[in-house]
Design a protein around this motif. Structure first.
Motif, PDB file in Angstrom:
ATOM      1  N   THR A 193       5.638  -3.041  -0.625  1.00 17.52           N
ATOM      2  CA  THR A 193       4.706  -4.575   0.169  1.00 17.52           C
ATOM      3  C   THR A 193       3.238  -3.828   0.354  1.00 17.52           C
ATOM      4  O   THR A 193       2.604  -4.955   0.169  1.00 17.52           O
ATOM      5  N   GLY A 194       3.616  -2.475   0.500  1.00 10.79           N
ATOM      6  CA  GLY A 194       2.034  -2.219   0.626  1.00 10.79           C
ATOM      7  C   GLY A 194       1.145  -1.867  -0.464  1.00 10.79           C
ATOM      8  O   GLY A 194       0.367  -2.103  -0.722  1.00 10.79           O
ATOM      9  N   VAL A 195       2.156  -2.308  -1.296  1.00  7.36           N
ATOM     10  CA  VAL A 195       1.279  -2.672  -2.721  1.00  7.36           C
ATOM     11  C   VAL A 195       0.416  -3.957  -2.888  1.00  7.36           C
ATOM     12  O   VAL A 195      -0.557  -4.693  -3.886  1.00  7.36           O
ATOM     13  N   VAL A 196       1.510  -4.979  -2.794  1.00  4.73           N
ATOM     14  CA  VAL A 196       1.357  -6.054  -2.806  1.00  4.73           C
ATOM     15  C   VAL A 196       1.048  -7.062  -1.976  1.00  4.73           C
ATOM     16  O   VAL A 196       0.356  -8.119  -2.361  1.00  4.73           O
ATOM     17  N   ALA A 241       1.334 -11.690   6.731  1.00  4.68           N
ATOM     18  CA  ALA A 241       2.396 -11.552   6.306  1.00  4.68           C
ATOM     19  C   ALA A 241       2.888  -9.834   5.496  1.00  4.68           C
ATOM     20  O   ALA A 241       3.980  -9.515   5.697  1.00  4.68           O
ATOM     21  N   ARG A 242       1.973  -8.871   5.626  1.00 10.18           N
ATOM     22  CA  ARG A 242       1.720  -7.872   4.849  1.00 10.18           C
ATOM     23  C   ARG A 242       2.294  -7.172   6.071  1.00 10.18           C
ATOM     24  O   ARG A 242       3.035  -5.619   5.744  1.00 10.18           O
ATOM     25  N   ALA A 263       9.140 -11.933   5.177  1.00  7.85           N
ATOM     26  CA  ALA A 263       7.793 -11.744   5.134  1.00  7.85           C
ATOM     27  C   ALA A 263       7.007 -11.508   3.873  1.00  7.85           C
ATOM     28  O   ALA A 263       6.384 -11.977   2.879  1.00  7.85           O
ATOM     29  N   LEU A 264       8.311 -10.984   3.369  1.00  7.04           N
ATOM     30  CA  LEU A 264       7.485  -9.919   1.711  1.00  7.04           C
ATOM     31  C   LEU A 264       7.642 -11.118   1.209  1.00  7.04           C
ATOM     32  O   LEU A 264       6.915 -11.876   0.541  1.00  7.04           O
TER      33      LEU A 264
END
Length: 128
Positions: A59-62, A67-68, A114-115
């Motif tokens: 999540t932190g990367v993409v 949503a994040r 969310a992801l």
């Protein structure tokens, strides 16, 4: 060039490191202490903890935007509530603690949704 550490990065690191710590603690310090049920609960908690620490990293990367933020909060909440309740149940907490475990499961599902939304937005954007 000076770099700053983001709160998200610290939280992701803490989620992963605590999964390793609690996994090792269960394997070594609690060997012979937990009964079969407690050992199974601990193992389940560590497994979900690890997988969701990885989900946090992804999540932190993409992911970006709302949503994040939703995914990060939901995954962290899931780790604390779902895994945390299983950890304490393994250590012989009162059975009523198990009543909150499903709330952590719901948080995990919200995080994945969310992801997925964030990944769908990326795919849509790249398709244009």
């Amino acid at each position: 060039m000076r770099q700053t550490v983001s709160v998200t990065g610290v939280l992701i690191g803490l989620a992963g490191a605590s999964a390793v710590l609690l996994g090792a603690f269960g394997a070594h310090a609690l060997r012979g202490v937990l009964d079969a049920r407690g050992s199974e609960l601990w193992h389940t908690a560590v497994s979900y903890h690890f997988w969701h620490a990885l989900a946090l990293a992804l999540t932190g990367v993409v992911a970006q935007g709302r949503a994040r933020r939703v995914a990060i909060v939901a995954f962290l909440l899931g780790i604390v509530v779902f895994c945390g309740s299983l950890y304490v149940l393994a250590l012989d907490a009162p059975r009523w603690v198990g009543a909150i475990t499903p709330l952590g499961g719901v948080a995990f599902m919200v995080g994945w949704l969310a992801l997925g939304t964030a990944l769908g937005s990326i795919a849509q954007r790249d398709a244009r």
